[in-house]
Design a protein around this motif. Sequence first.
Motif, PDB file in Angstrom:
ATOM      1  N   LYS A 132       9.839   1.743   5.823  1.00  0.00           N
ATOM      2  CA  LYS A 132       9.365   1.627   3.962  1.00  0.00           C
ATOM      3  C   LYS A 132       9.832  -0.033   4.357  1.00  0.00           C
ATOM      4  CE  LYS A 132      10.819   5.471   1.632  1.00  0.00           C
ATOM      5  NZ  LYS A 132      11.202   6.522   3.264  1.00  0.00           N
ATOM      6  N   ASP A 133      10.731  -0.892   4.617  1.00  0.00           N
ATOM      7  CA  ASP A 133       9.997  -2.368   4.567  1.00  0.00           C
ATOM      8  C   ASP A 133       8.788  -2.744   5.185  1.00  0.00           C
ATOM      9  OD1 ASP A 133      12.894  -1.978   3.551  1.00  0.00           O
ATOM     10  OD2 ASP A 133      13.653  -2.284   5.597  1.00  0.00           O
ATOM     11  N   LYS A 134       8.467  -1.871   5.846  1.00  0.00           N
ATOM     12  CA  LYS A 134       6.875  -2.655   6.386  1.00  0.00           C
ATOM     13  C   LYS A 134       5.681  -2.468   5.516  1.00  0.00           C
ATOM     14  CE  LYS A 134       7.783  -2.611  11.501  1.00  0.00           C
ATOM     15  NZ  LYS A 134       7.818  -1.936  12.736  1.00  0.00           N
ATOM     16  N   GLU A 135       5.874  -1.071   4.427  1.00  0.00           N
ATOM     17  CA  GLU A 135       5.078  -1.063   3.605  1.00  0.00           C
ATOM     18  C   GLU A 135       5.361  -1.940   2.716  1.00  0.00           C
ATOM     19  OE1 GLU A 135       2.485   1.310   3.773  1.00  0.00           O
ATOM     20  OE2 GLU A 135       3.061   0.556   6.049  1.00  0.00           O
ATOM     21  N   PRO A 136       3.900  -1.476   2.101  1.00  0.00           N
ATOM     22  CA  PRO A 136       4.646  -2.556   0.069  1.00  0.00           C
ATOM     23  C   PRO A 136       5.181  -1.443  -0.346  1.00  0.00           C
ATOM     24  CG  PRO A 136       2.088  -1.559   0.817  1.00  0.00           C
ATOM     25  CD  PRO A 136       2.247  -1.496   2.399  1.00  0.00           C
ATOM     26  N   LEU A 137       6.092  -1.591  -2.048  1.00  0.00           N
ATOM     27  CA  LEU A 137       6.104  -1.168  -2.405  1.00  0.00           C
ATOM     28  C   LEU A 137       5.894   0.076  -2.567  1.00  0.00           C
ATOM     29  CD1 LEU A 137       9.260  -0.944  -4.582  1.00  0.00           C
ATOM     30  CD2 LEU A 137       8.381  -1.891  -5.747  1.00  0.00           C
ATOM     31  N   ALA A 138       6.308   1.436  -2.752  1.00  0.00           N
ATOM     32  CA  ALA A 138       5.769   2.452  -2.876  1.00  0.00           C
ATOM     33  C   ALA A 138       6.534   3.598  -3.715  1.00  0.00           C
ATOM     34  CB  ALA A 138       4.820   3.714  -1.758  1.00  0.00           C
TER      35      ALA A 138
END
Length: 533
Positions: free
Chosen positions: A432-438
């Motif tokens: 999740k750290d590699k992705e924008p906040l979801a």
Amino acid sequence: MLKNLFYIFLLTTLILIACKEENNKNNLGLIPLPSKIEIASGKTLVDNQWSIKHNNNHTDLDYLKDLLTQSLNNHKITLNKYPNKTISLVIRTDDGLNDEDYILNIHKDKILIIASSPNGIFYGIQTFNQLLDSSERSKNGLLLPNINIVDQPRFKWRGMHLDVGRHFFDISFIKKYIDYIAMHKMNIFHWHLTEDQGWRIKINAYPKLTEIGAYRDETLIGSYYDKPHKYDGIKYGGFYTKKDIQEVIEYARKRYVTVVPEIEMPGHSLAALAAYPELSCTDQKHAVAKIWGVHKEIFCAGKESTFIFLETILTEVAEMFPGPFIHIGGDEAPKDRWEKHALDQKRIIDENLKDEHELQSYFIKRIENILSKLNKRLIGWDEILEGGLAPGAIVQSWRGMDGGIVAANAKHEVIMSPTSHAYFDYYQSEDKDKEPLAIGGFLSLEKVYEFEPIPEDIEPEKIKYILGGQGNVWTEYINTPQKVEYMAIPRMSAMAEVLWSKKSDRDFESFKERMKWQYKRLDSMKVNYRKDS
Ligand code: ACM
């Protein structure tokens, strides 16, 4: 021994031919994959020497001809010079084709797009456009494969949803979103127009819905789970005028997309209650929500004024939206207020209801009655099953597939959009750290591709009640058009193939190969889709 060698040779040759055939098909870059593709030998050169004609005076055909001309112009091909090489748009009803089906035939000096309705012609053009993108370029034009495609959708409900309540998107982006839907041969735009955090549709009878309900004082910063909560201190909002709505509906109509408005009730209605607090159970002043989650203030089911209010709103909505459906939400309505309120409790007694769940069912049934007088079908999230389903209601299953199974077995039509496969607000990577906040969760492209709208444990004669499926884009953590694109695409491409193409053709490796062309297409459209999927 020799005989064995011969058989091995034969088998290998056949496998190689099959692989080549498969590669050829993948190289066409068609998404969603058509039902039947036959590639013949040779190519057809499409250059400036061609013209387009059609056989019918349906008004849509002139527009469709323009659309096709535009696609060819985009590939630097200018038509209408010579009459002897023709692209023909043919509407005829004797091929057993349904409204959305089409045949696309390319051979020597003739290209035929045949359908029984303009809708089918439009889908034929979408496929033709994809072939233009993947075709070899020669000096004078494009070398299209000689091909015969016969295509039809597997499901009739191929939807995409967008929540404009949590964040507002203006109509220029809504039109783009409809373009994405149409290019995937999807046909439903589910427009989630009202929420706790904002009411987004102008209603003449109740101006405060947009004067007050369309704006919140500020918005949560970061994740709901980060404590203490922090806010940005910036007033946020917006709404669609009747003219905006009309413009979007007309835009969608030309792309054979039905717009389904959603007006949430009895829950997710805090913005409406901030404007008209007398319709809540507490009568106190309320503010438009500035934080996500499920809120306890809901429309009071004990007051007659609630139903008059909602009938007036739904009448205006029905006048605005020509499609056959109105979605009324029905999800996540906490019963706390109804449990404590004298009028709600009186309603339970007067109507001989068992509890607050049956009161919710009473509420939805009354709304169904209003909609049926307005000649509209009611759609609700699967909570509308609780306490008994309203007659004629269509159930949208989101908390898994079970609600959909129960509804279909009870002969109600169903749209499948379980969180497990259809929530495009979920993370696209486990890291999740590699992705924008979801919002949370994890839903990969492959998992979407594995979605099967028809559950195994449904009674076989009830399969016909499954209308199809839908991808949902909730926007608590999606505050720009670019982020909508990032979250929705390419998962939407996988959903489109699930809903259009034959189940027996499902092959993720082939899908990924064909997506390479789709990514090029999206690049040229400057879409901010998620890469490296
Ligand atoms: C929903 O996601 N609350 C329908």
